[in-house]
Scaffold this active site. Structure first.
Site, PDB file in Angstrom:
ATOM      1  CG  ASP A 208      -1.996   6.902   1.209  1.00  0.00           C
ATOM      2  OD1 ASP A 208      -2.454   7.963   1.952  1.00  0.00           O
ATOM      3  OD2 ASP A 208      -1.066   6.207   1.027  1.00  0.00           O
TER       4      ASP A 208
ATOM      5  CG  ASP B  34       2.927  10.395   3.072  1.00  0.00           C
ATOM      6  OD1 ASP B  34       4.130  10.854   2.934  1.00  0.00           O
ATOM      7  OD2 ASP B  34       1.667  10.993   4.006  1.00  0.00           O
TER       8      ASP B  34
ATOM      9  CG  ASP C 174       2.051   3.452  -0.330  1.00  0.00           C
ATOM     10  OD1 ASP C 174       0.977   4.411   0.459  1.00  0.00           O
ATOM     11  OD2 ASP C 174       3.001   3.407   0.598  1.00  0.00           O
TER      12      ASP C 174
END
Length: 851
Positions: free
Chosen positions: A25, A27, A202
């Site tokens: 990912d 961000d 996350d």
């Protein structure tokens, strides 16, 4: 930073994947979460890790984000080697998801309008329009107000038909396309043919990707929260460290772990299987039950995870020195404080055909602690290898037959190394030598004691066996020790139960470091083995040649090919050896692919018949031995030549191109007929008219079509103008007078065009393969012998000195030499190279050269 042992092992295993995909990912993973998404910049160490991984061979990197592809590219600034996937998988780069329908476009506009109205009513909320959807961000809003606004999105436009809703950290995204990160990951896996995937994320939306991981895949959750990932790190800083560690693991695997110079290895043999000992006394290569079987120790080609058997002093014992003992195949590695003696036991008739067990004996002597690590890996490490403690040792669980390391008195610790087991012990041999006996296969009789007193008798019998192979050799006064060692190496490459002889002990040692010309030579080539046995016969030992000829007679008796002999065979007979690659191994010094089997078995190589006929002729003239079946073999070979000499073939160098009219093949066909006629004349047999006619026809055609007036040299094939070092055989085989102007001109042309420093190349023309190679030592030997035949003895001496440059400390020679580094290349030990030393030394000795 502290990671769990499980994560460290998982990263190490992923680093060894044949094709690896690392995806993450953006961000909260590469970039810390910030209030303003437009200022979410990735951490430099994380980007450096991704860049480093992306440029490695068979390694792919992707960033899979909820951001729009345009936004993701602008913020990450990653190179083209990194695949970018935006909008949770609905935007793939470089291809988009395609055109939307009119209904989807209208729905997208409606979502944007309705979500903008809600965002405008709550300070800190905003929308982000993407190609396939709209994201509602509320990270900067009051917590309660933001969450209430998000709920209005979910309950309002989020319920419209055709809308697909996703929730993340302080974001709600509505899309008109049903995609998620799991689907994106599967598409990447398929597109890139990845064997293993590492995914790091996350967000809640990353759980879709974690749910698609399987088998050797690695999932890493960043930060707190429930997850389907097996591993976890705290924050993007730890992600950067993780990527750096994975880069180190992958780089090390790609480059190849611990790659001692090829020629610095030493060979063990029991004339059934072989093992290599590296300069530090590690068994880094061994196959079982035969030398052409699957490897049990393959560190040579795959690093430690592919299997090894190590013994080392724990105190600083200095740099080890290695040698063979007592003119045998017993290797001693000596430190200041300790020594290790290694051999494959041949006592008690263990080379016999009925013998079923191989025993590798390792004896440790000295004062002070030594570490022993026993790490076998079944089938090149492709099968899980489990160990169990048994009385007096350690045993491999499962496998086709028993494998037990017997070591009385040693206390072992079992270590889990990924999917495999290893055994470790620390011992001090003190006053009594420590005997380690690796027993492979079922016992031939009652087990013998494993102790120092009985080992001494086994060793003495093994020494006597190898000395017996050298007894009676007529060694030349040129490089006498190296000639003796070369003869012993050729003996060690024999497969005694059948009489076959290997071309080399190994597979896939590269012809150029990092290159692709990596071949499996653990087979019997009739050409190579006949030339090897001929060299032994010139030294006065004919038994290997007679055994080989008996075995070749059996191959001819079962032949279905018009040319009778395949280019190569497995050592037991007629089973085929299809070529394949082992993607799990990194290769020596990162040189891939690692191959097993050899597709050259399907070629037509008419030249191979010549050395077989020469061997029969040589044994007849030197020992006055001509077995009836060997004469019958000569007759069959001669008849085949009569019928097929005019046809094209693939030639001595096994080029992977269409067949050609190769000059060396014609010369070798001539040699078959010439030797057949000479044997017939010497034994009072009738010579068929077809033999003499074909011999003369071949000679006339080669002299006409194999010579290039424009180039002033013999050439590789009819109609061409390329050189081939095999042309040197024209003068040494008797096909032409070596002092004739044509042959002398060819020798000088080869010196000018195919020689570079100590290297003599086979050729420089196209051969259907990519990459480069070194100079072949057999070609250097042929040049030495051709120069002697031409009367240029001083030049021959100079080239002989270059021939032996890559000989290792224990006298092993690889296939080739790198002209720049003067280090060895190719498989080791190579029969071709050792026979080149023998024949060249004999040629020089015949001219009165000594020393």
């Amino acid at each position: 930073m502290t990671w769990s042992p499980g994560l460290i092992e998982a990263l190490a295993a992923a680093g060894r994947a044949p094709v690896l995909l690392v995806a993450c990912d953006y961000d909260g993973t590469l970039a810390p979460i910030v209030d303003d998404p437009a200022h979410a910049h990735p951490l430099r160490p994380a980007i450096a890790g991704l860049r480093g991984l992306a440029v490695l061979p068979d390694t792919h990197v992707a960033v899979v984000s909820g951001r729009s592809l345009r936004d993701l590219a602008a913020l990450s600034r990653l190179p083209d080697e990194v695949h970018l996937v935006g909008s949770h998988g609905s935007e793939f780069e470089p291809v988009s998801i395609g055109r939307f329908s009119d209904e989807q476009i209208a729905l997208l506009h409606r979502l944007s309008a309705e979500m903008a109205v809600i965002a405008d009513t709550v300070p800190g909320c905003s929308i982000e329009t993407k190609p396939s959807g709209v994201a509602f961000h509320y990270r900067r809003a009051d917590t309660a107000a933001g969450r209430a606004a998000a709920q209005r999105i979910i309950d309002g436009p989020g319920r419209l038909d055709g809308v697909h809703l996703r929730e993340g950290k302080c974001v709600v995204e509505l899309s008109v396309v049903d995609t998620d990160k799991g689907g994106a990951l599967e598409r990447l896996r398929s597109m890139l043919s990845a064997d293993t995937v590492v995914f790091i994320g996350d967000d809640v939306t990353d759980e879709d990707a974690f749910a698609h991981l399987r088998g050797p895949d690695v999932g890493v959750k960043v930060g707190p929260g429930d997850t389907g990932a097996a591993h976890r790190v705290a924050d993007p800083e730890e992600v950067a460290g993780l990527l750096g560690r994975l880069l180190d693991e992958r780089s090390g695997w790609v480059a190849g772990h611990r790659a001692p110079p090829i020629e610095r290895h030493s060979l063990l043999s029991d004339q059934r299987t072989l093992a290599l000992v590296d300069p530090d006394a590690r068994i880094s290569w061994m196959c079982h039950p035969r030398a052409d079987s699957q490897a049990l120790f393959a560190e040579l080609l795959g690093g430690p995870t592919a299997g090894y058997f190590a013994i080392r002093p724990l105190a600083n014992g200095g740099a080890p020195i290695q040698r063979y003992l007592h003119e045998s195949m017993i290797v001693e590695t000596q430190w200041r404080t300790h020594k290790v003696t290694d051999y494959l036991d041949v006592s008690g008739g263990r080379v016999a055909e009925h013998a079923s067990r191989t025993e590798l004996v390792r004896v440790v002597e000295g004062s002070g602690p030594v570490e022993i690590v026993f790490a076998p890996r079944l089938d090149f490490g492709r099968n899980v290898t489990e160990l169990e403690l048994v009385p007096d040792g350690v045993a491999v669980v499962g496998g086709h037959e028993p494998i037990t390391l017997v070591a009385p008195g040693v206390e072992w610790e079992l270590i889990v190394s990924g999917a495999h087991h290893s055994a470790r012990a620390v011992v001090d041999p003190a006053d009594v030598p420590l005997v380690l006996d690796l027993q492979l296969g079922a016992a031939d009789s009652d087990d013998r004691p494993v102790d120092a007193s009985f080992e001494a008798s086994r060793r003495a019998e093994t020494v006597a066996f190898w000395k017996g192979t050298a007894t009676g050799l007529s060694l030349p006064p040129v490089a006498t020790s190296l000639v003796r060692r070369s003869a012993m190496v050729l003996e060690a490459l024999r497969y005694a139960p059948s009489g076959a002889m290997l071309a080399a002990a190994t597979t896939s040692l590269p012809e150029a470091i990092g290159g692709h010309r990596n071949w499996d030579y653990r087979f019997c080539w009739p050409r190579d083995s006949s030339m090897s046995c001929a060299s032994l016969a010139r030294l006065g030992r004919t038994e290997p040649g007679l055994a080989l000829l008996d075995w070749l007679c059996e191959r001819v008796d079962h032949a279905t090919r018009p040319d009778l002999l395949r280019p190569l065979y497995c050592v037991t007979g007629d089973e085929h050896v299809p070529e394949a690659t082992i993607a799990e191994l990194a290769g020596y010094a990162g040189s891939r692919p690692v191959r097993i089997g050899n597709a050259a078995e399907n070629q037509v190589q008419l030249d191979a018949l010549g050395p077989v006929a020469e061997l029969v002729f040589l044994i007849f003239t030197r020992a006055r031995v001509l077995r009836p079946r060997h004469w019958a073999l000569i007759e069959k070979l001669a008849d085949v030549v009569v019928d097929h000499w005019h046809e094209p073939d693939h030639g001595i160098w096994e080029v992977r191109l269409a067949r050609q009219q190769n000059v060396v093949s014609k010369v070798m066909c001539w040699q078959v007929l010439d030797r057949a006629i000479r044997i017939a004349d010497a034994t009072g047999r009738d010579v068929p008219e077809t033999w003499a006619a074909a011999r003369d026809a071949i000679h006339g055609e080669v002299m006409e079509h194999g010579w290039s007036e424009a180039r002033g040299t013999f050439v590789s094939h009819y109609g061409g103008d390329e050189l081939d070092a095999g042309l040197l055989l024209m003068g040494t085989s008797g096909f032409v007078d070596p002092t004739s102007p044509r042959f002398e001109a060819t020798v000088r042309r080869i010196e000018r065009e195919l020689c570079d420093g100590p290297a003599v190349y086979r050729y420089h023309h196209e051969d259907g393969l990519s990459g480069t190679e070194g100079g072949m030592l057999i070609c250097t030997g042929w040049l030495v012998q051709a120069l002697v035949a031409c009367g240029r003895v001083d030049d021959a001496v100079d080239w002989f000195d270059r021939l032996v440059i890559p000989a290792g400390p224990t006298g092993l020679l690889p296939e080739q030499i790198d002209p720049t580094t003067e280090l060895g290349l190719g498989n080791v030990p190579q029969a071709y190279s050792h026979l080149a030393v023998i024949d060249s030394a004999l040629a020089l000795a015949a001219e009165g050269i000594t020393g």
